[in-house]
Scaffold this active site. Structure first.
Site, PDB file in Angstrom:
ATOM      1  N   GLU A 109       0.853  -1.197   0.000  1.00  0.00           N
ATOM      2  CA  GLU A 109       0.000   0.000   0.000  1.00  0.00           C
ATOM      3  C   GLU A 109       0.881   1.236   0.000  1.00  0.00           C
ATOM      4  O   GLU A 109       1.861   1.313   0.752  1.00  0.00           O
ATOM      5  CB  GLU A 109      -0.906   0.079   1.240  1.00  0.00           C
ATOM      6  CG  GLU A 109      -1.998  -0.946   1.329  1.00  0.00           C
ATOM      7  CD  GLU A 109      -2.838  -0.769   2.596  1.00  0.00           C
ATOM      8  OE1 GLU A 109      -2.937   0.373   3.099  1.00  0.00           O
ATOM      9  OE2 GLU A 109      -3.368  -1.777   3.086  1.00  0.00           O
ATOM     10  N   GLU A 166     -14.094   5.467  -0.629  1.00  0.00           N
ATOM     11  CA  GLU A 166     -15.005   4.536   0.039  1.00  0.00           C
ATOM     12  C   GLU A 166     -15.726   5.254   1.178  1.00  0.00           C
ATOM     13  O   GLU A 166     -15.118   5.633   2.173  1.00  0.00           O
ATOM     14  CB  GLU A 166     -14.225   3.318   0.544  1.00  0.00           C
ATOM     15  CG  GLU A 166     -13.532   2.547  -0.566  1.00  0.00           C
ATOM     16  CD  GLU A 166     -12.541   1.520  -0.055  1.00  0.00           C
ATOM     17  OE1 GLU A 166     -12.979   0.562   0.625  1.00  0.00           O
ATOM     18  OE2 GLU A 166     -11.331   1.671  -0.305  1.00  0.00           O
ATOM     19  N   LYS A 200     -15.843   4.260   5.199  1.00  0.00           N
ATOM     20  CA  LYS A 200     -14.673   4.417   6.050  1.00  0.00           C
ATOM     21  C   LYS A 200     -14.874   5.606   6.980  1.00  0.00           C
ATOM     22  O   LYS A 200     -15.799   6.404   6.816  1.00  0.00           O
ATOM     23  CB  LYS A 200     -13.421   4.603   5.197  1.00  0.00           C
ATOM     24  CG  LYS A 200     -12.985   3.336   4.479  1.00  0.00           C
ATOM     25  CD  LYS A 200     -11.587   3.507   3.932  1.00  0.00           C
ATOM     26  CE  LYS A 200     -10.996   2.157   3.591  1.00  0.00           C
ATOM     27  NZ  LYS A 200      -9.578   2.294   3.208  1.00  0.00           N
ATOM     28  N   GLU A 237      -9.714   9.249   5.400  1.00  0.00           N
ATOM     29  CA  GLU A 237      -9.894   7.836   5.072  1.00  0.00           C
ATOM     30  C   GLU A 237     -10.860   7.624   3.900  1.00  0.00           C
ATOM     31  O   GLU A 237     -10.806   6.590   3.230  1.00  0.00           O
ATOM     32  CB  GLU A 237     -10.378   7.053   6.296  1.00  0.00           C
ATOM     33  CG  GLU A 237      -9.347   6.925   7.390  1.00  0.00           C
ATOM     34  CD  GLU A 237      -8.081   6.214   6.927  1.00  0.00           C
ATOM     35  OE1 GLU A 237      -8.201   5.209   6.200  1.00  0.00           O
ATOM     36  OE2 GLU A 237      -6.976   6.682   7.266  1.00  0.00           O
TER      37      GLU A 237
END
Length: 341
Positions: free
Chosen positions: A261, A313, A316, A321
């Site tokens: 990541e 997203e 989250k 985030e």
């Protein structure tokens, strides 16, 4: 022996990478998370990977609908286990056999699995004591299924280091050192790499007074930072080399790493977070990897990188985030980056 259909998908994947002129020595991919209530259906997502010539995908856990969508596609796939499953995978071989039978065997001939990752950022933590045995059991389960080409690893965060600066001083904390001393020999024995989550954004955001933004964004011409006989022009290399130094300190200098990541958020902590900074960081990192320079501590050594993440997203935690994606849930780009057809 693998059957001819099983070999075919691997041949197609290799051929695609050559045709796309992406250096085969380094894998480039994007993490595909599903923490959103408005994300496109998996077949549309897999099609987006294809259209944007993204050759590899990392999945955090098995999702049958995603694995089904990957059938017959040349995408290289890293498939993770859930952290809550680590203990059972370590405790009984039956659990590992069942996991492989459910999530690998049915797709083995038409999904291009490259790695299974046992847990995500579980070192340090309550599950860390089980990771080495879980990896060993997973290798046994793959052997039982006559699958020899899939590697098994685990993913560690920056918090596994007690010291990360300067890079030469990099060292695992006490708990992580004990776990990695058991994990590393298993990985080496099977020719697998350790997975690292590397986030210069967090390093910069926590100490903007001591680091230039250019250094964090891998911009050419950033101020150079010396460490013993090595020189660093970006924090990404310094962070990766801190892990290499930590591995050396536990007697495992030969273990290679994969960056599972890395990325930069587009919102949530302005002005550090912005589409322009995200694009700059990710573009410079992509160029850096494709140049094949390696890092100062491991010059010329190929480094695979999986960017975070495919989508914004919305389930989250609010703030940064929710803003790591290359794409909005409607599959429109957050900023220009991938050349999509």
């Amino acid at each position: 022996m693998e059957s001819p259909p099983c070999k075919a998908i691997l041949l197609v994947a290799t051929t695609l990478l050559v045709l796309l002129q992406i250096p085969f020595i380094s894998a480039i991919g994007i993490n595909y998370g599903l923490n959103g209530d408005n994300l496109p259906a998996p077949p549309a997502v897999v099609d987006l990977y294809d259209r944007c010539h993204i050759p590899s995908v990392r999945l955090f856990e098995p999702r049958p609908e995603v694995l089904q969508a990957l059938r017959g596609k040349p995408l290289q796939v890293i498939l993770g286990t859930r952290n809550e499953d680590i203990q059972s995978l370590a405790t009984t071989l039956d659990a590992a056999n069942s996991w492989v039978a459910a999530n690998i065997v049915p797709y083995r001939c038409d999904v291009n699995f490259t790695y299974i990752t046992v847990g995500n950022e579980a070192i340090p933590g309550a599950m860390s004591q089980y990771i080495a045995q879980a990896i060993a059991n997973m290798y046994t389960a793959l052997a039982v299924a006559a699958i020899t080409y899939i590697k098994v690893s685990t993913v560690v965060p920056g918090s596994s280091l007690s010291v990360s600066y300067p890079p030469s001083a990099g060292a695992f904390n006490h708990e992580a050192a004990a776990v990695m001393s058991r994990v590393a020999p298993i990985l080496l024995n099977h020719g697998a790499s350790l997975m690292l989550n590397v986030y210069p954004y967090f390093a910069y955001a926590s100490d903007t007074n001591s680091m230039s933004l250019d250094y964090a964004l891998l911009r050419p011409g950033a101020p150079l930072v010396g460490d013993q006989n090595l020189v660093y022009d970006n924090i990404f290399d310094a962070m990766v080399d801190a892990f290499y130094a930590a591995l050396e300190k536990i007697g495992e200098p030969g273990l290679t790493v994969v960056v599972s990541e890395s990325g930069w958020p587009t919102a949530g902590n302005e002005p550090i977070t912005s589409p322009e900074n995200a694009r700059t960081y990710n573009r410079n990192l992509l160029n850096h990897v494709q140049e094949g320079r390696g890092t100062p501590r491991r010059p010329g050594q190929p480094l695979d990188v999986y960017f975070f993440a495919m989508f914004n997203e919305d389930l989250k935690q609010a703030g940064i985030e929710q803003h790591w994606g290359f794409f909005y849930p409607n599959m429109q780009p957050v900023y220009p980056f991938w050349q999509c057809s």
